[in-house]
Design a protein around this motif. Structure first.
Motif, PDB file in Angstrom:
ATOM      1  N   LEU A 452       0.836  -1.214   0.000  1.00  0.00           N
ATOM      2  CA  LEU A 452       0.000   0.000   0.000  1.00  0.00           C
ATOM      3  C   LEU A 452       0.864   1.255   0.000  1.00  0.00           C
ATOM      4  N   LEU A 453       2.003   1.198   0.696  1.00  0.00           N
ATOM      5  CA  LEU A 453       2.883   2.370   0.760  1.00  0.00           C
ATOM      6  C   LEU A 453       3.513   2.681  -0.590  1.00  0.00           C
ATOM      7  N   ARG A 454       3.677   1.661  -1.423  1.00  0.00           N
ATOM      8  CA  ARG A 454       4.333   1.863  -2.713  1.00  0.00           C
ATOM      9  C   ARG A 454       3.388   2.354  -3.801  1.00  0.00           C
ATOM     10  N   LEU A 455       2.096   2.305  -3.561  1.00  0.00           N
ATOM     11  CA  LEU A 455       1.131   2.689  -4.585  1.00  0.00           C
ATOM     12  C   LEU A 455       1.127   4.198  -4.802  1.00  0.00           C
ATOM     13  N   PRO A 456       0.806   4.649  -6.028  1.00  0.00           N
ATOM     14  CA  PRO A 456       0.627   6.093  -6.250  1.00  0.00           C
ATOM     15  C   PRO A 456      -0.559   6.604  -5.449  1.00  0.00           C
ATOM     16  N   ASP A 457      -0.535   7.880  -5.123  1.00  0.00           N
ATOM     17  CA  ASP A 457      -1.553   8.460  -4.241  1.00  0.00           C
ATOM     18  C   ASP A 457      -2.971   8.213  -4.724  1.00  0.00           C
ATOM     19  N   GLU A 458      -3.185   8.268  -6.047  1.00  0.00           N
ATOM     20  CA  GLU A 458      -4.551   8.130  -6.558  1.00  0.00           C
ATOM     21  C   GLU A 458      -5.098   6.720  -6.372  1.00  0.00           C
ATOM     22  N   ALA A 459      -4.231   5.728  -6.139  1.00  0.00           N
ATOM     23  CA  ALA A 459      -4.686   4.350  -5.978  1.00  0.00           C
ATOM     24  C   ALA A 459      -4.703   3.905  -4.520  1.00  0.00           C
ATOM     25  N   LYS A 460      -4.109   4.685  -3.648  1.00  0.00           N
ATOM     26  CA  LYS A 460      -3.946   4.254  -2.260  1.00  0.00           C
ATOM     27  C   LYS A 460      -5.277   4.127  -1.525  1.00  0.00           C
ATOM     28  N   GLU A 461      -6.176   5.079  -1.722  1.00  0.00           N
ATOM     29  CA  GLU A 461      -7.428   5.084  -0.958  1.00  0.00           C
ATOM     30  C   GLU A 461      -8.241   3.822  -1.220  1.00  0.00           C
ATOM     31  N   GLU A 462      -8.377   3.461  -2.499  1.00  0.00           N
ATOM     32  CA  GLU A 462      -9.158   2.273  -2.844  1.00  0.00           C
ATOM     33  C   GLU A 462      -8.486   1.003  -2.323  1.00  0.00           C
ATOM     34  N   ALA A 463      -7.162   0.916  -2.455  1.00  0.00           N
ATOM     35  CA  ALA A 463      -6.441  -0.270  -1.995  1.00  0.00           C
ATOM     36  C   ALA A 463      -6.498  -0.390  -0.476  1.00  0.00           C
ATOM     37  N   TYR A 464      -6.422   0.731   0.210  1.00  0.00           N
ATOM     38  CA  TYR A 464      -6.493   0.699   1.679  1.00  0.00           C
ATOM     39  C   TYR A 464      -7.877   0.245   2.129  1.00  0.00           C
ATOM     40  N   ALA A 465      -8.930   0.701   1.448  1.00  0.00           N
ATOM     41  CA  ALA A 465     -10.295   0.291   1.789  1.00  0.00           C
ATOM     42  C   ALA A 465     -10.460  -1.219   1.605  1.00  0.00           C
ATOM     43  N   ALA A 466      -9.856  -1.764   0.529  1.00  0.00           N
ATOM     44  CA  ALA A 466      -9.936  -3.208   0.312  1.00  0.00           C
ATOM     45  C   ALA A 466      -9.179  -3.968   1.402  1.00  0.00           C
ATOM     46  N   PHE A 467      -8.067  -3.399   1.864  1.00  0.00           N
ATOM     47  CA  PHE A 467      -7.294  -4.022   2.937  1.00  0.00           C
ATOM     48  C   PHE A 467      -8.093  -4.028   4.237  1.00  0.00           C
ATOM     49  N   ILE A 468      -8.788  -2.945   4.524  1.00  0.00           N
ATOM     50  CA  ILE A 468      -9.638  -2.885   5.713  1.00  0.00           C
ATOM     51  C   ILE A 468     -10.743  -3.933   5.624  1.00  0.00           C
ATOM     52  N   THR A 469     -11.325  -4.105   4.425  1.00  0.00           N
ATOM     53  CA  THR A 469     -12.361  -5.123   4.239  1.00  0.00           C
ATOM     54  C   THR A 469     -11.812  -6.505   4.564  1.00  0.00           C
ATOM     55  N   ASP A 470     -10.580  -6.802   4.087  1.00  0.00           N
ATOM     56  CA  ASP A 470      -9.939  -8.081   4.415  1.00  0.00           C
ATOM     57  C   ASP A 470      -9.792  -8.246   5.924  1.00  0.00           C
ATOM     58  N   LEU A 471      -9.306  -7.204   6.596  1.00  0.00           N
ATOM     59  CA  LEU A 471      -9.078  -7.306   8.040  1.00  0.00           C
ATOM     60  C   LEU A 471     -10.375  -7.490   8.810  1.00  0.00           C
ATOM     61  N   LYS A 472     -11.444  -6.869   8.342  1.00  0.00           N
ATOM     62  CA  LYS A 472     -12.741  -7.060   9.013  1.00  0.00           C
ATOM     63  C   LYS A 472     -13.216  -8.503   8.842  1.00  0.00           C
ATOM     64  N   ARG A 473     -12.996  -9.079   7.661  1.00  0.00           N
ATOM     65  CA  ARG A 473     -13.358 -10.485   7.448  1.00  0.00           C
ATOM     66  C   ARG A 473     -12.494 -11.382   8.317  1.00  0.00           C
ATOM     67  N   ILE A 474     -11.218 -11.010   8.469  1.00  0.00           N
ATOM     68  CA  ILE A 474     -10.327 -11.784   9.348  1.00  0.00           C
ATOM     69  C   ILE A 474     -10.804 -11.718  10.799  1.00  0.00           C
ATOM     70  N   ALA A 475     -11.223 -10.514  11.234  1.00  0.00           N
ATOM     71  CA  ALA A 475     -11.727 -10.367  12.606  1.00  0.00           C
ATOM     72  C   ALA A 475     -12.958 -11.237  12.820  1.00  0.00           C
ATOM     73  N   THR A 476     -13.880 -11.267  11.852  1.00  0.00           N
ATOM     74  CA  THR A 476     -15.101 -12.061  11.979  1.00  0.00           C
ATOM     75  C   THR A 476     -14.768 -13.548  11.988  1.00  0.00           C
ATOM     76  N   LEU A 477     -13.902 -13.969  11.075  1.00  0.00           N
ATOM     77  CA  LEU A 477     -13.514 -15.381  10.996  1.00  0.00           C
ATOM     78  C   LEU A 477     -12.794 -15.822  12.270  1.00  0.00           C
ATOM     79  N   GLY A 478     -11.917 -14.952  12.801  1.00  0.00           N
ATOM     80  CA  GLY A 478     -11.222 -15.281  14.030  1.00  0.00           C
ATOM     81  C   GLY A 478     -12.182 -15.449  15.187  1.00  0.00           C
ATOM     82  N   ALA A 479     -13.171 -14.573  15.279  1.00  0.00           N
ATOM     83  CA  ALA A 479     -14.148 -14.673  16.349  1.00  0.00           C
ATOM     84  C   ALA A 479     -14.942 -15.973  16.235  1.00  0.00           C
TER      85      ALA A 479
END
Length: 483
Positions: A452-479
């Protein structure tokens, strides 16, 4: 005729001390700039000044000179140069910067900038030689022990070089003699005086025999390159360096000593191959995570570089374990995983997704920082598939001891370590079964936060949102797995 008379009348001669008169030049430059005197109307001269340590002949000025940092740092690096035109060239640079060329130093192809930069590099080389090749000899005087050295620099660098020796030999009383002047340190004050001579320095002292023996012992005949030696350490400095007396004999015997080293080589202990080293570690059969970590700490890195092994962090029995690629520069220095820029991004994303970092286990597939040096910077270098394989035994045992319910692979290197296969993240992203680990853990694949740090600024927001979605699914699966 009137114009010629006017120009002649406005011509100025500035008298400076011989050598490197940085203070005098700065004062003169401030006054000349304040009065609007152009460079072509100024002549800088040191020939008529009374002595190296006499009063400054140029009147000062309180008018400040506001210059870019690149210019202010260049000036003291050029003033010691032997070129008699140095002051005029520096004032020409200052004049141009103050009259519309604020960013002149960024134009490396400009003839003036190029010439001054080369002069500054010459001073840097001369300072390096003085720092490296100056040798003190011990003498006794009424006040006790004192050390004296003789050096012949190529430029007027005595005053620029002396503070280095104050820092390095603060507890000694010493004097550095040059054909131009001397620097005297009494333990409290650094002072400058008149020129010295080689005759004031004793021919040797008791320390030199030991130093020469050390030099002869550490001399490597297999790496002898006389041409490179002369380029790095010109012969003009040899007579002041005790170890150089041994060089001719060492060079004559280099071939024989090299042949002896080759004959002895088979008897030297060979460095173990990584696979054999890993097998030897596995034979130790650690019974706990602490015992495993003790093995890792004392093991030689299986990748180039690294200050220390960076171990996993988190509680035994953590529901979720995150596996990254390898430690970065900050992790290597601090000995903790995920504390650099990528780790800070991961911590922020975990908090947003409702994952408690302190309750999670964080580790890496490779336990040492692999890097290459570029100047003073340590640049991350991606581990090879073979290197990942060498560290796999550690990772497998580590996960066995932690026993998480869910293992998250952050990036392609972690996937390779956990699966033994190179699997594209875009194809496998999401829940995944790690067959290589006999499906002992539920798996999940996502990107590494450094991506995510290496992405150009215009692509970072969308990629970060997708990463958050992954982490939320991980939190649910872990629970769900912990329930």
């Amino acid at each position: 005729m009137a114009g010629a008379t006017s120009r002649a009348a406005s011509a100025r001669t500035i008298l400076l001390r011989p050598g490197a008169d940085l203070t005098g030049f700065r004062d003169a430059a401030r006054r000349l700039a304040a009065e609007g005197v152009p460079p072509e109307a100024v002549t800088f001269s040191a020939e008529s000044a009374p002595s190296l340590f006499g009063d400054d002949a140029s009147p000062g000025s309180d008018a400040p000179l506001v210059l870019p940092r690149a210019v202010t740092s260049l000036i003291p690096s050029v003033v010691p140069h032997l070129d008699p035109e140095r002051y005029g060239l520096l004032y020409a640079l200052i004049w141009r910067v103050l009259h519309g060329e604020r960013h002149l130093m960024e134009v490396a192809s400009d003839p003036l900038v190029h010439r001054l930069t080369r002069m500054a590099k010459a001073i840097g080389r001369d300072l390096h030689k003085m720092h490296a090749f100056l040798r003190f000899r011990r003498v006794e005087d009424p006040a006790g022990e004192r050390y004296v050295a003789w050096f012949e620099p190529d430029h007027h660098i005595l005053e620029a070089a002396a503070p280095f020796f104050v820092r390095r030999f603060a507890g000694m009383r010493w004097t550095i003699l040059t054909p131009e002047g001397r620097a005297v340190w009494d333990g409290d004050t650094l002072a400058y005086g008149p020129p010295g001579s080689r005759a004031e320095v004793p021919e040797g002292d008791g320390f030199e025999a030991g130093w020469q023996t050390y030099y002869e012992t550490t001399f490597n005949p297999a790496r002898v390159n006389p041409k490179a030696m002369r380029a790095e350490m010109p012969k003009k400095y040899w007579r002041n360096m005790p170890e150089t007396a041994a060089i001719p004999a060492l060079l004559r015997g280099a071939a024989d000593r090299t042949a002896q080293m080759i004959e002895r080589e088979p008897t030297l202990p060979a460095r173990r191959e990584p696979a054999r080293a890993v097998a030897a570690m596995a034979d130790q059969d650690p019974k706990s995570l602490d015992e495993l970590n003790a093995i890792i700490r004392k093991t030689e890195p299986l990748v180039p570089g690294a200050t220390q092994a960076v171990l996993g962090e988190g509680p035994i029995g953590a529901t979720v374990a995150f596996v990254g690629e390898q430690p970065g520069d900050q992790e290597d220095l601090k000995g903790r995983p995920f504390v650099g820029p990528a780790g800070q991004l991961l911590a922020r994303a975990m908090a947003e997704a409702g994952i408690d970092r302190e309750a999670s286990y964080l580790t890496n597939a490779v336990k040492h920082f692999k890097f290459t040096l570029r100047g003073k910077r340590r640049i991350h270098e991606k581990p090879t598939a073979g290197e990942v394989s060498h560290y796999r035994w550690w990772l497998d045992r580590e996960l066995d001891f932690v026993a998480p319910k869910l293992v998250v692979a952050l990036g392609a290197t972690a996937v390779l370590a956990l699966t033994g296969k190179a699997i594209p993240i875009t194809r496998a992203r999401g829940p995944f079964r790690f067959d290589r680990l006999d499906n002992r853990f539920q798996g999940y694949i996502t990107v590494h936060p450094s991506y995510l740090l290496r992405l150009p600024d215009e692509a970072k927001e969308e990629a970060y949102a997708a990463f958050i979605t992954d982490l939320k699914r991980i939190a649910t699966l872990g629970a769900e797995l912990a329930a």
